[in-house]
Design a protein around this motif. Structure first.
Motif, PDB file in Angstrom:
ATOM      1  N   GLY A 124     -13.404 -21.851  14.891  1.00 15.42           N
ATOM      2  CA  GLY A 124     -13.003 -21.263  13.986  1.00 15.42           C
ATOM      3  C   GLY A 124     -14.029 -21.052  12.820  1.00 15.42           C
ATOM      4  O   GLY A 124     -13.767 -19.965  12.139  1.00 15.42           O
ATOM      5  N   HIS A 125     -15.030 -21.753  12.649  1.00 14.04           N
ATOM      6  CA  HIS A 125     -15.865 -21.560  11.702  1.00 14.04           C
ATOM      7  C   HIS A 125     -16.855 -20.443  11.914  1.00 14.04           C
ATOM      8  O   HIS A 125     -16.981 -19.435  11.234  1.00 14.04           O
ATOM      9  CB  HIS A 125     -17.019 -22.726  11.837  1.00 14.04           C
ATOM     10  N   TYR A 126     -16.982 -19.968  13.258  1.00 14.30           N
ATOM     11  CA  TYR A 126     -17.652 -18.907  13.531  1.00 14.30           C
ATOM     12  C   TYR A 126     -16.874 -17.590  13.323  1.00 14.30           C
ATOM     13  O   TYR A 126     -17.176 -16.395  13.130  1.00 14.30           O
ATOM     14  CB  TYR A 126     -18.430 -18.803  14.954  1.00 14.30           C
ATOM     15  N   GLY A 127     -15.699 -17.677  13.526  1.00 14.12           N
ATOM     16  CA  GLY A 127     -14.653 -16.701  13.281  1.00 14.12           C
ATOM     17  C   GLY A 127     -14.545 -16.416  12.064  1.00 14.12           C
ATOM     18  O   GLY A 127     -14.661 -15.064  11.638  1.00 14.12           O
ATOM     19  N   GLY A 128     -14.413 -17.294  10.911  1.00 11.91           N
ATOM     20  CA  GLY A 128     -14.551 -17.186   9.765  1.00 11.91           C
ATOM     21  C   GLY A 128     -15.887 -16.491   9.292  1.00 11.91           C
ATOM     22  O   GLY A 128     -15.907 -15.669   8.338  1.00 11.91           O
ATOM     23  N   SER A 129     -16.925 -16.956   9.897  1.00 11.43           N
ATOM     24  CA  SER A 129     -18.395 -16.493   9.562  1.00 11.43           C
ATOM     25  C   SER A 129     -18.446 -14.720   9.740  1.00 11.43           C
ATOM     26  O   SER A 129     -19.044 -14.088   9.202  1.00 11.43           O
ATOM     27  CB  SER A 129     -19.416 -17.251  10.232  1.00 11.43           C
ATOM     28  N   MET A 130     -17.717 -14.517  10.839  1.00 12.91           N
ATOM     29  CA  MET A 130     -17.509 -13.095  11.322  1.00 12.91           C
ATOM     30  C   MET A 130     -17.033 -12.133  10.414  1.00 12.91           C
ATOM     31  O   MET A 130     -17.376 -11.017   9.977  1.00 12.91           O
ATOM     32  CB  MET A 130     -17.057 -12.940  12.582  1.00 12.91           C
ATOM     33  N   THR A 131     -15.883 -12.561   9.827  1.00 10.85           N
ATOM     34  CA  THR A 131     -14.736 -11.996   8.942  1.00 10.85           C
ATOM     35  C   THR A 131     -15.303 -11.910   7.511  1.00 10.85           C
ATOM     36  O   THR A 131     -14.995 -11.254   6.515  1.00 10.85           O
ATOM     37  CB  THR A 131     -13.466 -12.280   9.351  1.00 10.85           C
ATOM     38  N   HIS A 132     -15.800 -13.247   7.163  1.00 11.19           N
ATOM     39  CA  HIS A 132     -15.892 -13.542   5.449  1.00 11.19           C
ATOM     40  C   HIS A 132     -17.547 -13.582   5.223  1.00 11.19           C
ATOM     41  O   HIS A 132     -17.763 -13.783   4.108  1.00 11.19           O
ATOM     42  CB  HIS A 132     -15.138 -14.606   5.123  1.00 11.19           C
ATOM     43  N   GLY A 133     -18.210 -13.575   6.059  1.00 14.08           N
ATOM     44  CA  GLY A 133     -19.776 -13.851   5.901  1.00 14.08           C
ATOM     45  C   GLY A 133     -20.018 -15.290   6.228  1.00 14.08           C
ATOM     46  O   GLY A 133     -19.210 -16.392   6.201  1.00 14.08           O
ATOM     47  N   GLU A 134     -21.491 -15.504   6.749  1.00 13.13           N
ATOM     48  CA  GLU A 134     -21.726 -16.920   7.067  1.00 13.13           C
ATOM     49  C   GLU A 134     -21.600 -17.980   5.945  1.00 13.13           C
ATOM     50  O   GLU A 134     -21.677 -19.058   6.312  1.00 13.13           O
ATOM     51  CB  GLU A 134     -23.140 -16.813   7.715  1.00 13.13           C
TER      52      GLU A 134
END
Length: 240
Positions: A124-134
């Motif tokens: 989920g963290h990597y998914g969030g990083s993809m859509t909202h920035g790292e």
């Protein structure tokens, strides 16, 4: 057919949270029912795990197709995808371990469940990083009203234009999510253009640039920017 496949991928945001919630529920039930185990409680947990595994497969499939749209950081996408694969495989494994009756399966069941829960967080963290920035966990995403104390000293782009882009455009045009190959986080990246070239240049003899054309398309048009459902620029912002 290609259009239909891409649309299936767009279902990912709708289904991605299903396996997370279902498997978390299963873990809670597992803890609760361990105090008073019964055949009925075992069947309930088995059903929850089966639904969780099935929804994980659906989430993985739609997410994989969504990634084919492009515009995502390749490293983040690679990690997110394969962590999701591991999560899905282990989610299926959880169901099989719960259903099995041998001693090894019983011994592995809870440790594997814990690993699944950890994978939920990392994936989920990597998914969030993809859509909202790292740096999304530490970034204040609230829309801030720009206050210019001295108009004479204001820099038009840095103080007026870029803040508008930051709130209306950068969410889809940042280093982690480069829709259309276009970055809008800095003036230099904006001028570099994207897959359609320089968006500030006039197109096909029209006086308006591609950027302005997209802004003024009907909201229902698939080429309208920002897309329908996103915060739209105000009349005053468009006038700039």
């Amino acid at each position: 057919m290609i259009v239909q496949i891409i649309q299936i991928g767009h279902l990912h945001p709708l289904v991605v949270h299903l396996p997370i919630g279902i498997l978390l529920l299963g873990f809670i039930l597992e803890i609760v029912y361990r105090k008073k185990p019964s055949e009925a409680s075992n069947e309930i947990i088995l059903m929850v795990l089966l639904i969780g595994a099935f929804s994980a497969v659906i989430s993985l499939g739609t997410g994989w197709l969504l990634g084919e749209d492009g515009g995502y950081d390749e490293t983040l996408l690679f990690r997110h995808r394969w962590l999701a694969v591991a999560f899905t495989v282990l989610a299926i494994g959880l169901y099989l371990l719960k259903k099995a009756t041998n001693a090894l399966a019983l011994k592995l069941y809870l440790p594997v469940y814990v690993i699944v829960l950890i994978l939920i967080g990392i994936t989920g963290h990597y998914g969030g990083s993809m859509t909202h920035g790292e740096d999304y966990l530490f970034t204040d995403t609230r829309i801030k009203k720009v206050v210019i104390e001295d108009v004479d000293k204001a820099q038009v782009y840095a103080d007026i234009v870029q803040p508008i882009f930051d709130t209306k455009c950068v969410g889809c045009h940042n280093p982690s999510k480069i829709k259309g190959g276009l970055l809008m986080d800095t003036k230099e990246n904006l001028l570099a253009g994207g897959d359609s070239g320089n968006i500030l240049d006039s197109v096909s003899g029209n006086k308006a640039s591609l950027f302005m054309q997209r802004l003024h398309l009907p909201l229902e048009d698939e080429d309208h920017m920002p897309p329908k459902g996103k915060v739209q620029p105000t009349a005053e912002e468009l006038a700039l």
